[in-house]
Design an enzyme around this catalytic site. Structure first.
Site, PDB file in Angstrom:
ATOM      1  N   GLU A 235      -3.105  -0.216   7.952  1.00 50.17           N
ATOM      2  CA  GLU A 235      -1.703   0.327   9.139  1.00 50.17           C
ATOM      3  C   GLU A 235      -1.827   0.013   9.583  1.00 50.17           C
ATOM      4  O   GLU A 235      -2.967   0.062  10.897  1.00 50.17           O
ATOM      5  CB  GLU A 235      -2.127   1.855   8.985  1.00 50.17           C
ATOM      6  CG  GLU A 235      -1.574   2.873   7.480  1.00 50.17           C
ATOM      7  CD  GLU A 235      -1.216   3.869   7.441  1.00 50.17           C
ATOM      8  OE1 GLU A 235      -0.329   4.033   8.958  1.00 50.17           O
ATOM      9  OE2 GLU A 235      -1.299   4.525   6.915  1.00 50.17           O
TER      10      GLU A 235
ATOM     11  N   HIS B  68      -3.068  10.782   0.365  1.00 50.88           N
ATOM     12  CA  HIS B  68      -2.051  10.910   1.531  1.00 50.88           C
ATOM     13  C   HIS B  68      -1.696  11.927   2.208  1.00 50.88           C
ATOM     14  O   HIS B  68      -0.717  12.419   2.082  1.00 50.88           O
ATOM     15  CB  HIS B  68      -1.219   9.483   1.831  1.00 50.88           C
ATOM     16  CG  HIS B  68      -1.413   9.120   3.134  1.00 50.88           C
ATOM     17  ND1 HIS B  68      -0.844   7.482   3.553  1.00 50.88           N
ATOM     18  CD2 HIS B  68      -0.654   9.585   4.664  1.00 50.88           C
ATOM     19  CE1 HIS B  68      -1.109   7.689   4.808  1.00 50.88           C
ATOM     20  NE2 HIS B  68      -0.684   8.626   5.818  1.00 50.88           N
TER      21      HIS B  68
ATOM     22  N   TYR C  46      -3.543   1.461  16.104  1.00 50.32           N
ATOM     23  CA  TYR C  46      -2.794   1.391  16.263  1.00 50.32           C
ATOM     24  C   TYR C  46      -2.850   1.213  17.789  1.00 50.32           C
ATOM     25  O   TYR C  46      -2.469   0.658  19.033  1.00 50.32           O
ATOM     26  CB  TYR C  46      -2.206   3.429  16.443  1.00 50.32           C
ATOM     27  CG  TYR C  46      -1.537   3.379  15.850  1.00 50.32           C
ATOM     28  CD1 TYR C  46      -0.438   3.155  14.614  1.00 50.32           C
ATOM     29  CD2 TYR C  46      -1.703   3.527  14.207  1.00 50.32           C
ATOM     30  CE1 TYR C  46       0.429   3.035  13.409  1.00 50.32           C
ATOM     31  CE2 TYR C  46      -1.094   4.070  12.530  1.00 50.32           C
ATOM     32  CZ  TYR C  46      -0.493   3.663  12.202  1.00 50.32           C
ATOM     33  OH  TYR C  46       0.415   3.932  11.225  1.00 50.32           O
TER      34      TYR C  46
ATOM     35  N   ASN D  30      -6.811   1.876   9.678  1.00 52.15           N
ATOM     36  CA  ASN D  30      -5.483   1.983  10.292  1.00 52.15           C
ATOM     37  C   ASN D  30      -5.846   2.182  11.930  1.00 52.15           C
ATOM     38  O   ASN D  30      -6.375   2.954  12.294  1.00 52.15           O
ATOM     39  CB  ASN D  30      -5.054   3.683  10.046  1.00 52.15           C
ATOM     40  CG  ASN D  30      -4.645   3.733   8.560  1.00 52.15           C
ATOM     41  OD1 ASN D  30      -4.675   2.790   8.027  1.00 52.15           O
ATOM     42  ND2 ASN D  30      -4.489   4.873   8.062  1.00 52.15           N
TER      43      ASN D  30
ATOM     44  N   GLU E  27      -7.300   8.768   6.053  1.00 48.19           N
ATOM     45  CA  GLU E  27      -7.962   9.680   7.835  1.00 48.19           C
ATOM     46  C   GLU E  27      -8.217  10.453   7.464  1.00 48.19           C
ATOM     47  O   GLU E  27      -7.972  11.128   7.708  1.00 48.19           O
ATOM     48  CB  GLU E  27      -6.351   9.194   7.660  1.00 48.19           C
ATOM     49  CG  GLU E  27      -5.672   8.115   8.978  1.00 48.19           C
ATOM     50  CD  GLU E  27      -4.611   8.017   9.671  1.00 48.19           C
ATOM     51  OE1 GLU E  27      -4.324   8.513  10.139  1.00 48.19           O
ATOM     52  OE2 GLU E  27      -4.300   6.764  10.220  1.00 48.19           O
TER      53      GLU E  27
ATOM     54  N   ARG F 175       0.686  -1.194  -0.178  1.00 44.36           N
ATOM     55  CA  ARG F 175      -0.100   0.216   0.034  1.00 44.36           C
ATOM     56  C   ARG F 175       1.036   1.314   0.269  1.00 44.36           C
ATOM     57  O   ARG F 175       1.378   1.504   0.560  1.00 44.36           O
ATOM     58  CB  ARG F 175      -1.419  -0.379   1.593  1.00 44.36           C
ATOM     59  CG  ARG F 175      -1.427   1.219   1.261  1.00 44.36           C
ATOM     60  CD  ARG F 175      -2.274   1.080   2.163  1.00 44.36           C
ATOM     61  NE  ARG F 175      -3.288   2.918   2.548  1.00 44.36           N
ATOM     62  CZ  ARG F 175      -3.617   3.504   3.525  1.00 44.36           C
ATOM     63  NH1 ARG F 175      -2.203   3.127   4.766  1.00 44.36           N
ATOM     64  NH2 ARG F 175      -3.889   4.742   3.515  1.00 44.36           N
TER      65      ARG F 175
END
Ligand code: GBH
Length: 488
Positions: free
Chosen positions: A385, A129, A318, A316, A174, A84
Site C-alpha cells: 500500500e 484486513h 504512507y 504499507n 498491519e 491486492r
C-alpha cells in the site's frame, strides 16, 4: 548524485509488478447478504461502540460485492499486473469456525478471482484486513491464545478453495493497527481500549496465528500450489530529531514497540520480542505493581515455531516524522506511549493530506525500505500500500505530486539494492476509511457514495498511474491529453 533529468529515465524493471490494493470491509458492502456473518466492524458500528466521524458505516461501501466486474474493468483501464484485495472471514465462515462454510461467499471470491485471471491480473490475497467474525470476538478475539487455531482452520478453507489460482498470500494486514488501534485504543474495532496490556497480548497471538497459517501452507499446500505466503506491516519513516544519544535511543526503542514486536519474532535471527523493549516493559510493569511483565513471553519452542515463517515482507507505507525523546509523563499509564515515549515533529513545509497523520516526507519510501533492508537482509519486499488522501473531487494534483515522489523514492530503493518486487497503490477507489468514514478519499477512482450505483470516475492520478505503467518511468511533465479513460 542524481539530477532530476537522470531520474526521469530510470525505469522500473520489466518483471516489476504494479498494482492496486483494497480491503473487504472498506469496499464490499453487502454486509448481511447471501449468508455473510457479522464481523467486528458491523457489530461495533451498528451498536454504537465505534466512533465514526461522519456516522457512516461499511454496510454498502463501494458495493464491490455487486460491482466487482466494473472494478476489474478499471484495473484493465489502468493496465495493472496485480490486484491486492482481502477476504471477509465472516462471509466465508459466518460463525468464524469452519463448521459452516458459506458457499455463496466462496462463489463470490471465485467469480472475482476468475474474472481477474481472465484478464491476466494476478490476485494477491490478504486473509485478514481487520474484520474478525464477531462470534470469535465474543471469545476474546486476538486476546484468546486459541486465535491461532481458529485462523489456521480458516486459512485451510481459503487455501483449499482458492489456492489452485491464488499464488500470493498475505496472512495479516498491519499487525500494529490490529493490536494497538483495536486493543490498545478505541480507534478501531473491537474498540477495546486496554492500552499497554491487550495490545501486547494481541501481538503475541497474532504472530503465532501468522506462523500457524504459514506452516499449514508449507506442510499441506505449497508443494502442489507453488505459491508464496507473507505478511504486511504498516511502516512509517521515523528519524531522530537531533543526533543526540537520547533521541536516537528513544527512536530505536519506539521502533521496537511499534514494529519490532511484530517483525522480530518472524524475521530476526534470534526470534521473540525485541530485547530492549521487553526489558523496558518488564521494568515498567514491576514499577507499576504488576506481578509479571505486561508483555507476554515466548517460550523457546514458540520462538522456533514463529521464526522464518514468511516468504516476503509486505510494506504499507504512507509517510513519516522526526521523533525526539521525552519523559512520557503526559501519557496514559500503562501504554505503549508511556513504555516507549517519543514526541513527534513534522516540518511546516511538508505538504499535508486531509488525514491528520499523513504528510509528505521527502524520500520517505526509500528511507523505510533501506532501513528494513539493512535489518532483515535478503528478504523480498512488496510495497502493498502507498497513497494519499484528499477530499472528493477529480483534480487531485497533490496526490499526483505525492505519487511521483514516492515512485522516484521506490526507484532509489531499487538502485540501493533493495529486493523490491512490486508496488501497489492505495487505493483503486474511494472506500470506507475506518474511523474517518467517507470523509477522506484515497482512490485513483472517485466513488459517488450518494449514487445507489456507486459510480466510479477516474481522477487525474489514475491517468498518471496508467502512464507510469505504460512507460515504466516517472514522467514529471506528463499531462493527460483528455480525461477519457479506455482499455488499451
Ligand atoms: C492503511 O493503514 C490501511 O491498511 C488501510 O486500510 C487504510 O485505508 C489506509 O491505511 C489509509 O488510512 O488517527 O493519528 O491515530 C495505514 C496506517 C496507521 C494510518 C494508523 C492511520 C492512525 C493515526 N495507519 N493511523 S491516528
Amino acid at each position: 548524485i542524481c539530477t532530476s533529468a537522470s531520474h526521469q529515465r530510470r525505469k522500473f524493471p520489466e518483471d516489476f509488478l504494479f498494482g492496486v490494493s483494497t480491503a473487504a470491509y472498506q469496499i464490499e458492502g453487502a454486509w448481511n447478504e447471501d449468508g455473510k456473518g457479522e464481523n467486528i466492524w458491523d457489530y461495533g458500528i451498528h451498536n454504537g461502540v465505534g466512533n465514526i466521524v461522519d456516522m457512516s458505516n461499511g454496510d454498502v461501501a463501494a458495493d464491490s460485492y455487486h460491482n466487482y466486474a466494473r472494478d476489474i474493468e478499471m484495473m484493465r483501464e489502468l493496465g495493472i499486473d496485480v490486484y491486492r484485495f482481502s477476504l471477509s472471514w465472516s462471509r466465508l465462515l459466518p460463525s468464524g469456525f469452519a463448521d459452516n462454510i458459506n458457499e455463496a461467499g466462496i462463489a463470490y471470491y471465485n467469480r472475482l478471482i476468475d474474472e481477474l485471471l481472465k484478464y491476466n491480473i494476478t490476485p494477491m490475497v490478504t486473509l485478514y484486513h481487520w474484520d474478525l467474525p464477531q462470534k470469535l470476538q465474543e471469545l476474546g478475539g486476538f486476546a484468546n491464545p486459541l486465535l491461532g487455531n481458529w485462523f489456521e482452520d480458516y486459512a485451510r478453507v481459503v487455501f483449499r478453495s482458492f489456492g489452485d489460482r491464488v499464488k500470493l498470500w498475505i496472512t495479516f494486514n498491519e499487525p500494529r493497527e490490529i493490536c494497538l488501534d483495536g486493543y490498545g485504543s478505541d480507534n478501531k474495532a473491537p474498540f477495546l481500549n486496554a492500552a499497554g496490556i491487550a495490545d501486547y497480548i494481541c501481538a503475541k497471538h497474532l504472530v503465532i496465528a501468522h506462523a500457524k497459517a504459514y506452516r499449514l501452507y508449507v506442510n499441506e499446500f505449497k508443494s502442489t500450489q507453488k505459491g508464496k505466503c507473507g505478511i504486511t506491516f504498516g511502516v512509517s519513516s521515523i528519524l531522530p530529531l537531533t543526533d543526540s544519544e537520547e533521541d536516537r535511543l528513544a527512536v530505536e526503542l519506539r521502533r521496537q514497540g511499534d514494529l519490532g514486536i511484530y517483525t522480530n519474532p518472524i524475521f530476526s535471527k534470534e526470534g521473540g520480542f525485541p530485547k530492549e523493549f521487553a526489558e523496558r516493559v518488564a521494568m515498567k510493569s514491576s514499577e507499576q505493581g504488576y506481578q509479571r511483565s505486561r508483555l507476554p513471553e515466548f517460550s523457546d519452542k514458540e520462538k522456533e515455531f514463529v521464526r522464518g515463517t514468511s516468504d516476503f515482507f509486505g510494506v504499507n507505507h504512507y509517510g513519516g516524522s522526526f521523533l525526539s525523546a521525552t519523559d512520557g509523563i503526559d501519557d496514559r499509564v500503562p501504554s505503549l506511549n508511556n513504555d516507549a515515549p517519543v514526541a513527534y515533529h513534522t516540518p511546516d513545509d511538508w505538504p499535508k493530506s486531509v488525514s491528520s497523520w499523513l504528510m509528505q516526507m521527502p524520500n520517505s519510501l526509500n528511507i523505510t525500505l533501506a532501513r528494513l533492508h539493512a535489518d532483515y537482509n535478503n528478504i523480498e519486499f512488496y510495497v502493498t500500500e502507498n497513497g494519499w488522501s484528499t477530499y472528493k473531487g477529480l483534480n487531485d494534483d497533490d496526490r499526483v505530486r505525492y505519487f511521483r515522489a514516492a515512485w522516484e523514492s521506490a526507484l532509489d530503493a531499487i538502485e540501493h539494492g533493495v529486493n523490491l518486487k512490486g508496488y501497489m497503490a492505495w487505493s483503486l477507489m474511494d472506500n470506507f476509511e475506518w474511523a474517518q468514514g467517507y470523509s477522506e478519499r484515497f482512490g485513483l477512482y472517485e466513488v459517488d457514495f450518494e449514487d445507489p450505483a456507486r459510480t466510479r470516475t477516474p481522477r487525474k492520478s489514475a491517468f498518471i498511474y496508467k502512464n507510469l505503467l505504460k512507460t515504466r518511468y516517472v514522467d514529471h511533465d506528463y499531462e493527460p491529453e483528455n480525461y477519457i479513460m479506455s482499455i488499451d
